[in-house]
Design a protein around this motif. Sequence first.
Motif, PDB file in Angstrom:
ATOM      1  N   GLY A  75       0.841  -1.182   0.000  1.00 31.35           N
ATOM      2  CA  GLY A  75       0.000   0.000   0.000  1.00 31.35           C
ATOM      3  C   GLY A  75       0.880   1.238   0.000  1.00 31.35           C
ATOM      4  N   PRO A  76       0.278   2.404   0.078  1.00 33.34           N
ATOM      5  CA  PRO A  76       1.059   3.643   0.032  1.00 33.34           C
ATOM      6  C   PRO A  76       1.892   3.856   1.297  1.00 33.34           C
ATOM      7  N   GLY A  77       3.103   4.359   1.127  1.00 28.47           N
ATOM      8  CA  GLY A  77       3.933   4.771   2.257  1.00 28.47           C
ATOM      9  C   GLY A  77       4.278   3.689   3.256  1.00 28.47           C
ATOM     10  N   GLY A  78       4.438   2.445   2.812  1.00 29.32           N
ATOM     11  CA  GLY A  78       4.788   1.357   3.729  1.00 29.32           C
ATOM     12  C   GLY A  78       3.606   0.687   4.388  1.00 29.32           C
ATOM     13  N   ALA A  79       2.396   1.113   4.044  1.00 28.25           N
ATOM     14  CA  ALA A  79       1.185   0.483   4.583  1.00 28.25           C
ATOM     15  C   ALA A  79       0.856  -0.772   3.767  1.00 28.25           C
ATOM     16  N   VAL A  80      -0.194  -1.472   4.164  1.00 23.09           N
ATOM     17  CA  VAL A  80      -0.580  -2.734   3.547  1.00 23.09           C
ATOM     18  C   VAL A  80      -2.070  -2.724   3.243  1.00 23.09           C
ATOM     19  N   ASP A  81      -2.435  -3.349   2.132  1.00 19.30           N
ATOM     20  CA  ASP A  81      -3.822  -3.599   1.761  1.00 19.30           C
ATOM     21  C   ASP A  81      -4.061  -5.083   2.016  1.00 19.30           C
ATOM     22  N   VAL A  82      -4.784  -5.402   3.096  1.00 17.99           N
ATOM     23  CA  VAL A  82      -5.026  -6.803   3.465  1.00 17.99           C
ATOM     24  C   VAL A  82      -6.281  -7.289   2.751  1.00 17.99           C
ATOM     25  N   ARG A  83      -6.149  -8.451   2.105  1.00 21.87           N
ATOM     26  CA  ARG A  83      -7.257  -9.038   1.350  1.00 21.87           C
ATOM     27  C   ARG A  83      -7.450 -10.490   1.763  1.00 21.87           C
ATOM     28  N   PHE A  84      -8.674 -10.967   1.598  1.00 21.32           N
ATOM     29  CA  PHE A  84      -8.942 -12.386   1.796  1.00 21.32           C
ATOM     30  C   PHE A  84      -8.242 -13.179   0.700  1.00 21.32           C
ATOM     31  N   ALA A  85      -8.142 -14.477   0.869  1.00 19.03           N
ATOM     32  CA  ALA A  85      -7.450 -15.329  -0.101  1.00 19.03           C
ATOM     33  C   ALA A  85      -8.031 -15.194  -1.503  1.00 19.03           C
ATOM     34  N   ASP A  86      -9.350 -14.948  -1.607  1.00 19.68           N
ATOM     35  CA  ASP A  86      -9.998 -14.825  -2.915  1.00 19.68           C
ATOM     36  C   ASP A  86      -9.890 -13.420  -3.515  1.00 19.68           C
ATOM     37  N   GLY A  87      -9.197 -12.500  -2.828  1.00 20.25           N
ATOM     38  CA  GLY A  87      -8.982 -11.165  -3.346  1.00 20.25           C
ATOM     39  C   GLY A  87      -9.929 -10.099  -2.827  1.00 20.25           C
ATOM     40  N   ARG A  88     -10.988 -10.494  -2.121  1.00 16.47           N
ATOM     41  CA  ARG A  88     -11.916  -9.498  -1.568  1.00 16.47           C
ATOM     42  C   ARG A  88     -11.206  -8.635  -0.529  1.00 16.47           C
TER      43      ARG A  88
END
Length: 146
Positions: A75-88
């Motif tokens: 994600g931006p600036g060292g952050a994270v976009d957490v998603r389920f295994a199916d991409g949701r």
Amino acid sequence: MGEFWPVPDALAYLKGGWRVTRSVRDLAGGDLGRFEGTTLFGPLEDGGLLHRESGTFTWRGVPRPAERTLRFLPGPGGAVDVRFADGRPFHGLDLSTGRHVADHPCSADLYRGEFTVRDEDRWRTVWRVRGPAKDLELDTDYVRAG
């Protein structure tokens, strides 16, 4: 340092193996469960990390195998976009201050997670789940393996 340990790059911090212990409390019914296992954050082909958790969950005295898989994407600036295994989408995660609060609405329930980093080898999550049929608290400690 302060109460929390700042993490400028969450993916770099999380990478590798962690020992996991989780308590699960049903605040409405009084039941208490426990998960013990491991979490491995390994590389994804397209960047980011694949979070694979496995272990034993004991609920009402009955132990059973348990596992889950999540995708932690840059994600931006060292952050994270957490998603389920199916991409949701699940939630964002910014550990730059050492603490992050995330909400995830799921049907009629609301999951609110607090993430805190204690030091270079220990972090914690506390999820509070509220809804028409749920009143739970999931408290998880992560300790870097080896």
